[in-house]
Design a protein around this motif. Structure first.
Motif, short mmCIF file in Angstrom:
data_model
loop_
_atom_site.label_atom_id
_atom_site.label_comp_id
_atom_site.label_asym_id
_atom_site.label_seq_id
_atom_site.Cartn_x
_atom_site.Cartn_y
_atom_site.Cartn_z
N VAL A 99 36.41 22.70 24.45
CA VAL A 99 35.96 23.92 25.12
C VAL A 99 35.39 24.85 24.06
CG1 VAL A 99 36.60 25.82 26.65
CG2 VAL A 99 37.80 23.63 26.83
N ARG A 116 33.99 29.66 31.33
CA ARG A 116 34.30 28.37 30.71
C ARG A 116 35.77 28.00 30.90
NH1 ARG A 116 30.96 28.91 24.90
NH2 ARG A 116 28.99 29.59 25.86
N LYS A 119 36.56 27.01 34.44
CA LYS A 119 36.09 25.64 34.66
C LYS A 119 37.06 24.64 34.04
CE LYS A 119 32.86 22.63 35.88
NZ LYS A 119 32.33 22.47 37.25
N THR A 221 30.96 23.81 28.21
CA THR A 221 30.34 25.06 27.80
C THR A 221 29.44 25.57 28.93
OG1 THR A 221 29.07 26.14 26.04
CG2 THR A 221 28.38 23.92 26.68
N SER A 222 28.75 26.66 28.69
CA SER A 222 27.86 27.23 29.71
C SER A 222 26.66 26.32 29.95
CB SER A 222 27.39 28.61 29.27
OG SER A 222 28.48 29.46 29.01
N SER A 245 29.50 21.45 32.44
CA SER A 245 28.89 22.77 32.38
C SER A 245 29.50 23.71 33.40
CB SER A 245 27.38 22.66 32.63
OG SER A 245 27.12 22.24 33.96
N CYS A 246 29.42 24.98 33.07
CA CYS A 246 29.85 26.02 34.02
C CYS A 246 28.71 27.02 34.18
CB CYS A 246 31.11 26.71 33.51
SG CYS A 246 30.87 27.68 32.01
N SER A 248 26.56 30.41 34.16
CA SER A 248 26.46 31.51 33.20
C SER A 248 26.30 32.83 33.94
CB SER A 248 25.28 31.28 32.25
OG SER A 248 24.11 31.00 32.97
#
Length: 273
Positions: A99, A116, A119, A221-222, A245-246, A248
């Motif tokens: 992460v 993040r 997620k 990560t984003s 991914s998450c 943004s």
């Protein structure tokens, strides 16, 4: 051209928005004032060219337009790679998920980092056997290391401490990946040493040796950051990296895309990816 003046005004307005919204006045956000200045200069130059066409050589405006178009083309290609260059893969049941850290403020974690971590919590709910490697050192303007701030947030939200590994030495994405890989290798060595403390004795011929199962590592990560993180991981010792991914922050999304484009070009130039 009125379009250039309009773009300049929009750049200044966006700069004020992101500074007010997130306090990024000392970071890459200054690029928006630079864009505004460039648009104003181009606008003035265009007006001058229209009024004095006979005195200004044609190659000058053509060169300026070519430079601008080239920059826009490069930006477009990079952004296409960022959002379509990472093929979707099954990320379930990974052994480790790195992460990547983000800014920690005096009053708590940033919105990007919270997304993040949320997620990561969702991922652990579906994959409870995964170990999270929390990566990020303490910046000069941060009250604690990003890794420690992430740990505190995750533990507060019900994640077990034994599922967390802290990596607190990294100040960049390259270091995030490199030091996290070392942390994973050290964890694997500890587990191997522990399993050898009380070995199971079996009679030769009653079992068949099989090769060790390769560990599966992912990076979380984003969305705008996944491509670069994945490419850096492939370069720095994790060739078969999985990406998670998450979303943004919608207010800062355009700013992050521009910043990420610059970061990708820089990392490619210096050989980090």
């Amino acid at each position: 051209m009125w379009i250039l003046w309009l773009i300049a005004v929009l750049c200044v307005i966006y700069y004020v928005i992101i500074v007010t919204y997130s306090g990024l006045s000392t970071s890459f956000s200054i690029i928006w004032l630079f864009f505004a200045a460039v648009c104003i200069l181009f606008g003035l130059g265009w007006d001058t060219y229209i009024r004095q066409k006979d005195r200004i050589p044609l190659w000058l405006p053509v060169s300026m337009v070519t430079i601008c178009c080239t920059g826009l083309l490069v930006f477009t290609i990079v952004e296409i790679l960022v959002f379509t260059g990472v093929a979707a893969r099954d990320t379930s049941k990974l052994d480790y998920v790195i992460v990547l850290g983000a800014r920690v403020k005096e009053d708590g974690i940033s919105k990007s980092l919270k997304k993040r971590l949320d997620k990561a919590i969702d991922y652990l709910d579906e994959n409870p056997g995964t170990i999270l490697v929390l990566s990020g050192a303490q910046g000069m303007d941060e009250p604690v290391s990003e890794a420690l701030a992430m740990k505190e947030y995750l533990v507060f939200n019900g994640v077990k401490e034994e599922q967390l590994i802290l990596e607190t030495r990294s100040y960049s994405t390259v270091e995030n990946i490199a030091y996290s890989r070392v942390a994973i290798e050290e964890d694997q060595e500890r587990k191997k040493a522990k399993s050898q403390e009380s070995p199971i004795i079996m009679v030769p011929g009653t079992y068949v040796e099989v090769p060790d199962k390769p560990i599966k590592i992912g990076v979380l990560t984003s969305d705008f950051h996944v491509f670069r993180a994945q490419q850096i991981a492939k370069k720095w010792g994790i060739p078969d990296i999985y990406s998670i991914s998450c979303d943004s922050d919608p207010v800062l999304f355009i700013h992050f895309c521009v910043r990420e484009c610059a970061a990708i070009l820089k990392d490619k130039l210096v050989g980090n990816m």
